[in-house]
Enzyme design. Structure first.
Site, short mmCIF file in Angstrom:
data_model
loop_
_atom_site.label_atom_id
_atom_site.label_comp_id
_atom_site.label_asym_id
_atom_site.label_seq_id
_atom_site.Cartn_x
_atom_site.Cartn_y
_atom_site.Cartn_z
N HIS A 339 0.83 -1.21 0.00
CA HIS A 339 0.00 0.00 0.00
C HIS A 339 0.87 1.26 0.00
CE1 HIS A 339 -3.62 2.39 1.07
NE2 HIS A 339 -2.71 3.16 1.65
N GLU A 340 1.77 1.35 0.96
CA GLU A 340 2.58 2.58 1.06
C GLU A 340 3.48 2.73 -0.16
OE1 GLU A 340 1.29 4.37 3.11
OE2 GLU A 340 0.39 2.90 4.46
#
Ligand code: BES
Ligand code: ZN
Length: 646
Positions: A339-340
């Site tokens: 995600h990041e």
């Protein structure tokens, strides 16, 4: 009306509406009307900051940053002479402001902090709004000036900063500091135009006490850690980023390389676990690059923070900040890394222009995250995560009023942090999945890749996305476009019908097991749980009835040692069940969990569940009284709102 006045009015109008310039390789190529960012007191439509240079000393005793911020800015077309430079600040102590041209010496200039005509009789709603936004710093810059230097110090209560005493760290010997600037907290440690529509480059020199290291969301140029009062550590971010991505951490940090361009920082006692958990990082980068274009930020490192970090992760460019609660030991929670990392495309490269457009950051990122998980860990795992995500989304859609269910959310009079529900994340991702299904993966991938290229290093609004979608995709295939109700997805509450519902065959097996156990067909020990992943466990626990008799709770705990598990996601799920069912053998674990972990996503549901009974409320308040000094200001703010300030 005399002609002169019409002209003057026209000019004022132009300035008020404002124009955002699109800069390509340093050249202004077009102008487009800007959408105002309600959450900033800056005036980038008139005088726009383009670069920030910091020289800051980190004082752990006083819990303050002290030094200078030098800002380069330019006057926008049509900006009338005498227009001041307006910046955002919150709780900053401004000591001195100087201004000058590129080469000239700097001269002290007049400034004004806050509203000149503060009227104590203003309604509470207005005062609340001001407390939320902070204080405008108005600098009366000479017309030929291009730079200002602000000498300032931060408040010990700065909302972006968490100062941890040594006992709050893994090593317990040295203090730790980290920043969290998203959404509107950068202004509490740097005076700047704190709007995601204002992109800036930055440089920093950071002076830290002996024995500590500084890291930032930038290239580390030089300077050894811990040389107090000397040259300091130097950082440079050459790509224009929104201010909420400026980040700093200072502590006792070790580093392990993961691949030539990736690595992990953490406290020395944590770094080996981190390096083992994150081995797939390089494979994840390659997965996105293959589909959606190059990783444009050079290095990608991860920093594991102490457990009071209020979020799961924060996509600070080149250096993701992460909670240690994802170090499960079995790499089962690394979709957070996916995600990041994905934010390096959606969010950091193409950025939401205002916080109304937050879904452009998070919805796209959850979509990319699932694509990375599918490529690196296989479709089964991606499907399980999509099912869990949709479940959370449905729960929130049931809990929030219609206005909060809209992707292009109305945030007038609201804290942008209030917009951080699952809705921009999961509804946004589901919208993109729906487009993917309507047009086919191949065409949608090509569209996304072109989108990232087209808007690279720009901040865009939902309207700009809609226009681009219309021109580049919908128009090319009216039959496929007819299947999509873009208006409903972006501007209406709830879920439009006809989206592709995620399905997981592994969850079907788990659900059957849960049902067998509920029906008494098999004991807990007899269930075929061998090889279950974290996801399957979560689905199993969620499939159980909300109310379970004590003997059923005891049987589960005995068979699977749930009170003792070290997996934070499973612990959270189990403790919710324990609170609901008054399962007292978990009492000590509840207190331990809430006093040792500051991740808001875990705290809020647990305190919320406790709060449902009178006895639970008393317990929640007692635990919170102990835990509060350990939590981050952002978590404190949320729990205070839930339980009342102790
Ligand atoms: N950018 C967010 C964190 C954030 C959002 C901080 C809004 C402040 C305001 C980050 O990318 C994020 O979404 N983190 C999630 C984890 C993710 C796997 C869904 C979190 O922290 O829970
Ligand atoms: Zn995110």
């Amino acid at each position: 009306m005399p002609i002169g006045m019409i002209a003057a009015t026209g000019m004022i109008m132009l300035v008020l509406i404002g124009f955002d310039q699109v800069v390509d390789a340093g050249q202004v190529v077009t102008s487009k009307p800007a959408e105002r960012d309600l959450h900033s007191l800056g005036n980038p439509e008139q005088v726009r900051v383009s670069r920030v240079e910091l020289d800051l000393s980190v004082d752990f005793e006083k819990k303050e940053l002290q030094g200078t911020a030098t800002l380069a800015f330019r006057r926008m077309p049509g900006c009338p002479p005498g227009t001041p430079l307006d910046l955002d600040t919150r709780d900053l102590k401004i000591e001195r402001v100087t201004a000058g041209g590129n080469d000239d010496a700097m001269h002290e200039v007049r400034f004004e902090l806050g509203h000149e005509a503060a009227n104590p009789a203003r309604p509470e709603s207005e005062l609340k709004w001001e407390r939320l936004l902070g204080t405008r710093l108005r600098i009366f810059v000479p017309d030929q000036a291009t730079r200002v230097q602000v000498t300032y110090r931060t408040a010990p209560t700065a909302s972006a900063l968490q100062w941890l005493d040594p006992p709050r760290t893994a090593g317990r010997k040295k203090p730790f500091l980290f920043t969290q600037s998203e959404a509107i907290h950068a202004r509490s440690w740097i005076p700047l135009q704190d709007s995601p529509g204002v992109r800036i480059t930055y440089a920093a020199t950071i002076h830290v006490p002996e024995g500590l290291s500084a890291v930032m969301s930038a290239d580390h140029l030089a300077g050894q850690a811990g040389q107090a009062g000397q040259a300091g550590a130097r950082f440079e971010m050459t790509q224009p980023i929104p201010p909420y991505l400026i980040a700093l951490a200072v502590g006792d940090l070790a580093f392990r390389a993961l691949s030539p361009r990736t690595g992990t920082y953490a406290e020395p006692s944590v770094v080996a676990a981190a390096a083992s958990e994150f081995v797939d990082t390089e494979a994840m980068i390659k997965a996105v690059e293959t589909r959606f274009g190059p990783y444009r930020w050079g290095r990608y490192d991860l920093l594991v923070l102490p457990p009071s970090f209020p979020f799961g992760g924060m996509e600070n460019p080149k250096l993701t900040f992460a909670t240690p609660t994802i170090l499960a030991g079995d790499r089962s929670l690394v979709s957070l890394v996916a995600h990041e990392l994905a934010h390096s495309w959606s969010g950091n490269l193409v950025t939401n222009a205002t916080w109304r457009d937050f879904w452009l950051n998070e919805g796209f990122t959850v979509y990319l995250e699932r694509r990375i998980v599918e490529d690196v860990f296989g479709p089964d795992r991606a499907a399980m995560e999509a099912v869990l995500g949709l479940r959370e989304l449905r729960e929130e859609l049931a809990a929030f009023p219609p206005r909060d269910q809209v992707l292009h959310i109305d945030l007038s009079d609201r804290d942008p942090d209030d917009g951080m529900t699952r809705i921009p994340y999961e509804k946004g991702a589901l919208f993109l999945t729906t487009i993917e299904h309507a047009f086919g993966r191949e065409r949608f991938d090509a569209f996304l890749r072109a989108y990232f290229d087209h808007f690279a290093f720009q901040s865009i609004t939902t309207a700009e996305f809609e226009r681009y979608l219309q021109d580049q995709l919908l128009q090319t295939d009216p039959a496929a476009a007819a299947k999509l109700n873009v208006q409903a997805w972006l501007h209406e509450p709830g879920l439009p019908p006809g989206f592709p519902e995620p399905k997981s065959s592994r969850f079907t097996v788990v659900a059957t097991a849960a049902q067998d156990w509920i029906d008494g067909k098999s004991s807990a020990e007899q269930l075929a749980t061998q090889g279950w992943s974290t996801h399957e466990w979560l689905h199993f626990l969620q499939a159980l009835p909300l109310e379970l008799p004590p003997e059923k709770m005891t049987a589960l705990d005995k068979a699977f040692a749930l009170t003792a598990t070290g997996n934070s996601e499973i612990t959270q799920q189990w403790l919710l069940m324990a609170i609901r069912n008054h399962y007292s053998p978990a009492d000590a674990r509840i207190e331990e969990f809430l006093t040792s972990i500051g991740r808001r996503k875990f705290l809020m549901p647990l305190y919320g569940e406790l709060k449902k009974t009178a006895e639970g409320t008393t317990r929640a308040r007692a635990i919170y009284a102990k835990a509060r000094p350990f939590y981050h200001p952002i978590a404190v703010e949320s729990v205070d709102r839930l339980l009342g300030t102790p």
